[in-house]
Design an enzyme around this catalytic site. Structure first.
Site, mmCIF file in Angstrom:
data_model
loop_
_atom_site.group_PDB
_atom_site.id
_atom_site.type_symbol
_atom_site.label_atom_id
_atom_site.label_comp_id
_atom_site.label_asym_id
_atom_site.label_seq_id
_atom_site.Cartn_x
_atom_site.Cartn_y
_atom_site.Cartn_z
ATOM 1 N N ASP A 105 -9.344 -2.729 -14.430
ATOM 2 C CA ASP A 105 -10.691 -2.148 -14.578
ATOM 3 C C ASP A 105 -10.849 -1.573 -15.983
ATOM 4 O O ASP A 105 -9.862 -1.226 -16.626
ATOM 5 C CB ASP A 105 -10.891 -1.001 -13.578
HETATM 6 N N1 URA Z 1 -6.784 -1.114 -8.687
HETATM 7 C C1 URA Z 1 -7.891 -0.567 -9.221
HETATM 8 O O1 URA Z 1 -8.665 0.111 -8.562
HETATM 9 N N2 URA Z 1 -8.123 -0.816 -10.536
HETATM 10 C C2 URA Z 1 -7.296 -1.532 -11.330
HETATM 11 O O2 URA Z 1 -7.555 -1.690 -12.528
HETATM 12 C C3 URA Z 1 -6.149 -2.089 -10.726
HETATM 13 C C4 URA Z 1 -5.903 -1.882 -9.398
#
Ligand code: URA
Length: 237
Positions: A105
């Site tokens: 993310d």
């Molecule tokens: N889980 C999440 O919520 N975000 C990420 O970037 C990776 C795993």
């Protein structure tokens, strides 16, 4: 992503514009080299990194490239984005043709892999390979012990209509946990803690399979991996 092999005659046609008859003739005249050996078979399957020369013209000679990036907060795991800096923007322009093997993310940090090798990235992200991904997570509220069981059992995600694969949750301290996932559903860790009304404040991936983020690699910096180093991601310890 170019992970598939293509037939030699198709590749020659794409790169030279020759028609079927011309290609047949060129092959018969022994004017096609595949990895420096004469090839006369029109249906030979050619991989992404196989060198192909037709009448002294190199039509394919790409080398696999593997990059490990320590992703900073705020960069988007994408090759292009109209509004935000992307992880590819953080790399020199010679890496602009790479794609991402397992996104993070925008607000997450840590180990991100990029490559032009479609087969390698497919093996990393393929659900059946179940490569462990290690995350250090800080939470807004104290972590409920019940999370451990809930993560291990799997959670139903209505949007995808799936039950998450068993995940390991290790509570490091009141507000910090180590999570190990074998898959990568959209916002998975945030959604899992969301069930406990506990917002994720930071999420850092530090390892995928046998490949860990080098301690000396600062945020926003990258390393180019050799083929052997890149293969280490599939080693399970
Ligand atoms: N889980 C999440 O919520 N975000 C990420 O970037 C990776 C795993």
């Amino acid at each position: 992503m170019g992970s598939h092999s293509s037939r030699l005659d198709k590749l020659i046609s794409q790169h030279t514009g020759m028609n079927k008859r011309e290609i047949k003739l060129t092959l018969a005249r022994q004017q096609v080299w595949v990895d420096d050996t004469i090839c006369t078979e029109a249906d030979r399957l050619i991989g992404q990194f196989t060198k192909v020369v037709v009448e002294d013209q190199i039509i394919q000679d790409a080398k696999p490239v593997y990059v490990l990036l320590n992703k900073p907060k705020g960069a988007v795991s994408a090759t292009k984005d109209p509004n935000h800096q992307t992880v590819v923007d953080l790399l020199p322009s010679c890496f602009s043709n790479l794609h991402i093997a397992g996104r993070l993310d925008r607000q997450s940090t840590g180990l991100l892999l990029l490559t032009n090798d479609g087969e390698w990235s497919r093996r990393i992200t393929c659900p059946t390979k179940k490569l462990d991904k290690y995350y250090r997570v800080t939470l807004q509220n104290a972590i409920d012990d019940d999370c451990i069981e809930a993560f291990a059992q799997g959670m139903y995600f209505a949007y995808e209509d799936i039950i998450t694969a068993p995940a390991l949750l290790d509570i490091v301290d009141e507000y910090m946990a180590e999570v190990v996932l074998t898959e990568g559903k959209y916002h998975q860790i945030k959604r899992m803690f969301g069930r406990f009304r506990n917002p994720v404040l930071s999420l850092h991936r530090w390892r995928i399979g046998g490949l860990a983020l080098p301690k000396s690699l600062s945020i926003g910096s990258y390393r180019v991996l050799s083929k052997t180093q890149a293969e280490a991601v599939f080693e399970t310890k």
